[in-house]
Scaffold this motif. Sequence first.
Motif, short mmCIF file in Angstrom:
data_model
loop_
_atom_site.label_atom_id
_atom_site.label_comp_id
_atom_site.label_asym_id
_atom_site.label_seq_id
_atom_site.Cartn_x
_atom_site.Cartn_y
_atom_site.Cartn_z
N ALA A 96 0.83 -1.21 0.00
CA ALA A 96 0.00 0.00 0.00
C ALA A 96 0.86 1.26 0.00
O ALA A 96 0.57 2.23 -0.70
N LYS A 98 3.72 1.58 -1.27
CA LYS A 98 4.39 1.72 -2.57
C LYS A 98 3.53 2.44 -3.61
O LYS A 98 4.01 2.72 -4.70
N ASP A 99 2.27 2.70 -3.26
CA ASP A 99 1.46 3.52 -4.15
C ASP A 99 2.01 4.93 -4.25
O ASP A 99 1.74 5.64 -5.22
N THR A 101 4.97 7.13 -5.13
CA THR A 101 6.07 6.88 -6.07
C THR A 101 7.43 6.88 -5.38
O THR A 101 8.26 6.00 -5.63
N HIS A 104 8.00 3.67 -3.45
CA HIS A 104 8.29 2.56 -4.35
C HIS A 104 9.74 2.61 -4.83
O HIS A 104 10.45 1.59 -4.84
N SER A 318 -1.99 6.00 3.23
CA SER A 318 -2.09 4.69 2.57
C SER A 318 -2.14 3.56 3.60
O SER A 318 -2.87 2.58 3.43
N GLU A 322 -5.46 1.18 4.30
CA GLU A 322 -5.35 -0.29 4.25
C GLU A 322 -5.86 -0.93 5.53
O GLU A 322 -6.57 -1.94 5.50
#
Length: 496
Positions: A96, A98-99, A101, A104, A318, A322
Amino acid sequence: MAIVVRFVDRDGHVKERFLDLIHVKDTTSSTLKNEIMCSLSYHKLSVQDIRGQGCDGASNMRGEWNGLQALLLKECPYAYYIHCFAHQLQLALVAASKDVTEVHKFFKTLNFIVNVITSSSKRHDQLQDAQIAEISHLIEVDEIESGKGKNQIRTLQRPGDTRWSSHFKSICSLMRLFGPSCVVLTDIATKGCTSSQKGDAIFALNHAMSFDFVIVLHMMKDIMGIIDKLCQSLQQKSIDIINALALVSTTKILLQKLRDEGWQSLLDQVVCFCKRSDILVPDMNETYKYVIRTRRDKDNITAEHHYRVELFIAAIDSQLQELNSRFNESVTELLRLSVALDPKKSLNVEDICKLATTYYPLDFTEHEIHLLKLELRHYELDVRNHPQLKNSSTLSELCRGLHETGKAGTYPLFDRWIRIILTLPVSTATSERAFSAMKIVKTRLRNTMNDDFLKSCMLINIEREIANTFSTNKLIDDFSYMKQRRAQLKVRKVNI
């Protein structure tokens, strides 16, 4: 798709059994639902008897309208979704985050740095030597203390998707060994044997010494440090609903507190770390320049706004989103009310009746709810003072004790309640063991095994408790009878 059922047997023991393994080529929600329905029907199980469901957090599972959870709820409105504790929550939370940028990119870089430094024993030795030199220097300038068990030589840990807390441990290891890691990368960049080694080291060093990498490193350490306790609790074989529910609540509160109050503290830590490591700190009041030019460039967004809103707050949101999707308000309220059945706590009759009328109105009629209140009055005076039952520490122990003492017949409605609540949580053991067994049974050398044979082999491997009750002689007799039976059927067919 592995299907595991959880139930309470006649003696009050909680059981989890591997029911079926289904090979699905189409992973849409409707297909998964139809396959589950067919499997339950084949085993003569009714969908209307489902009182809980748990699955992983894939999009085709958790969709609010068309996901597998929603489709099963349409078939049975009392199949409440309880987070599948077998699914690694920390992996889902990492996915989640990693949404965002930058997050990630951070994990990609983190994995690359660890691979470059730990790819050979020679570099591992260099990392240890760099640690020894750094520890000696810090002791000389009185920044750290020496003593037994302190200043241990460590190594970098690689983040792995299938290992619990590996991402959090990898982040912590890099923060501890940031200085020695940069020394090793610098040495490889200047003295590497090949151009590719030098290029990899320069690439890793440039990213490690950037402000963007360092701020995400500290940010994810704080975020994952908060959720790590919850993840460690949920991986236990025997889940304590009460403690797990409390940790879910405290995790959300701490994340929200970090979101509201933690930015300035994080920024101060990052600036101090960058000054100590000779990393350039950007001016937070200047306009942030994006690598890819978009319409946002015209808004003159400052660097502080980018790092605080588009990175820090977005990453925490995020995580909260989740957690809220996996532990929503209705499920949390259901688990909170189920705490009223805890034998270690005082009996709350109102919460138990509210649980019946709100969540399971078809399982208890109005007359039964009235009788349940009367049962609970006797139960509080009888069972709570019973020499064998008063020391029950968990709900499962109480359920077994009621059947061993014959009290289950005296309090049938309360016993029914305990059975429903015990089927809600799905523990780690059975479902993860199913997929582990599949890797053992179906190896590369046996990859032509068909699905039915694989399922049969897995069933024997997983349910060893049942398989061990079959003697060799009985199996031989059964196969012999099957052979005779086939011969008889064949002869009868010829006579016809």
